[in-house]
Design an enzyme around this catalytic site. Sequence first.
Site, short mmCIF file in Angstrom:
data_model
loop_
_atom_site.label_atom_id
_atom_site.label_comp_id
_atom_site.label_asym_id
_atom_site.label_seq_id
_atom_site.Cartn_x
_atom_site.Cartn_y
_atom_site.Cartn_z
N CYS A 51 0.86 -1.18 0.00
CA CYS A 51 0.00 0.00 0.00
C CYS A 51 0.90 1.24 0.00
O CYS A 51 2.12 1.13 0.09
CB CYS A 51 -0.90 0.00 1.24
N HIS A 64 5.84 -5.51 8.64
CA HIS A 64 5.70 -6.90 9.06
C HIS A 64 5.87 -7.83 7.86
O HIS A 64 4.92 -8.48 7.41
CB HIS A 64 4.36 -7.13 9.75
N HIS A 73 4.18 1.20 11.63
CA HIS A 73 3.16 1.06 12.67
C HIS A 73 3.24 2.17 13.72
O HIS A 73 2.37 2.26 14.58
CB HIS A 73 3.32 -0.29 13.37
N CYS A 126 2.92 5.27 8.97
CA CYS A 126 1.86 5.36 7.96
C CYS A 126 0.97 6.57 8.27
O CYS A 126 0.59 6.78 9.42
CB CYS A 126 1.04 4.08 7.98
N HIS A 185 -0.61 -5.49 19.27
CA HIS A 185 -0.08 -5.03 17.98
C HIS A 185 0.67 -3.72 18.19
O HIS A 185 0.19 -2.83 18.92
CB HIS A 185 -1.22 -4.84 16.98
N GLU A 188 1.03 -1.12 16.37
CA GLU A 188 0.25 0.07 16.01
C GLU A 188 -0.65 0.50 17.16
O GLU A 188 -0.72 1.69 17.50
CB GLU A 188 -0.60 -0.21 14.77
N THR A 196 -6.05 0.45 12.04
CA THR A 196 -6.23 0.77 10.62
C THR A 196 -6.53 -0.43 9.75
O THR A 196 -7.07 -0.28 8.64
CB THR A 196 -4.97 1.46 10.06
N CYS A 221 -7.86 2.15 7.27
CA CYS A 221 -7.23 2.51 6.00
C CYS A 221 -8.14 2.07 4.85
O CYS A 221 -8.60 0.92 4.83
CB CYS A 221 -5.87 1.82 5.90
N SER A 240 1.98 -10.51 9.86
CA SER A 240 1.28 -9.34 9.35
C SER A 240 -0.21 -9.45 9.63
O SER A 240 -0.87 -10.38 9.17
CB SER A 240 1.51 -9.21 7.84
#
Length: 291
Positions: A12, A41, A76, A98, A126, A128, A162, A190, A218
């Site tokens: 992405c 990841h 992240h 991101c 996680h 993030e 996200t 996202c 991931s």
Amino acid sequence: MRVIVAKRAGFCFGVKRAVDLAFEEAGKKKEGVLTLGPIIHNPQVVEKLNNNGVRSVDHIDQIKSYDATTVIIRTHGIPEQDMRGLEGMELEVIDATCPFVKKAQQYAKLLRDEGYKVVILGDREHPEVKGIMSYAGDEVVVLKNADEYSPMTGRVGIIVQTTKQVSVLKELVSVAVEHAIELKVYNTICNSTALRLKETEQLASQVDMMLIVGGKNSANTTRLASFSASLGVPTYHIETSVEIKPEWFQGIETVGITAGASTPDWLIEEVENRISDIGGSVGDGTGERRT
């Protein structure tokens, strides 16, 4: 055997930006470049960066062990306290967080400052989510889904990891609105995630088998694989072409390939080539790459 590769398979925007920044720094400095946490990841990309002199460290206190000149923040993001800690070091800091994750961090802080009880829909472990939590205040609540929600009165603010699905966010909102006096929701999912899931659903309906390419660590890739399998089509989640077994393709006429947002094109191409060797028609006029 016909092979269809999803249009959105692979990097992405946010991941491509981060990886490009890392390789650019590796090319300029050759050494002294670190990433705080794996840049993305995907083990193969991290290994390739390592071979180009970009090392990954897990904690800010490990930086002192290296003769580092530059630290790159992973896609992240990192906790707010780590960001402040980096500012006190004599290092060049390149923030490759991101943009969608950065926005989630900003909304978490905004909700906290406005006096909302912050609820994060996501996986507490996680990286993030750990980063977003640091901006949300000490009373932040993290939930995997609506089933974990305990009724909250007063002012409640919701943000979301996200890579979550919109349907999961809708379920949480429908539960939270029953009790909160005031509910504010920021949809921080996202759009690439939503589009990738929709495309996977469409592709799965056209094929006899799905291959999902990407890191086993991931979140968005494992979610793609789980979603694909839930549609009733045989699904295999692989990191590299080495994992592919010829017997998977017995009796298969059409294969679909998609990949997580942290999967580079070269890994997808290796999978295509491996299937071609087995007997798949990839890019030879009978197979196709979706456009």
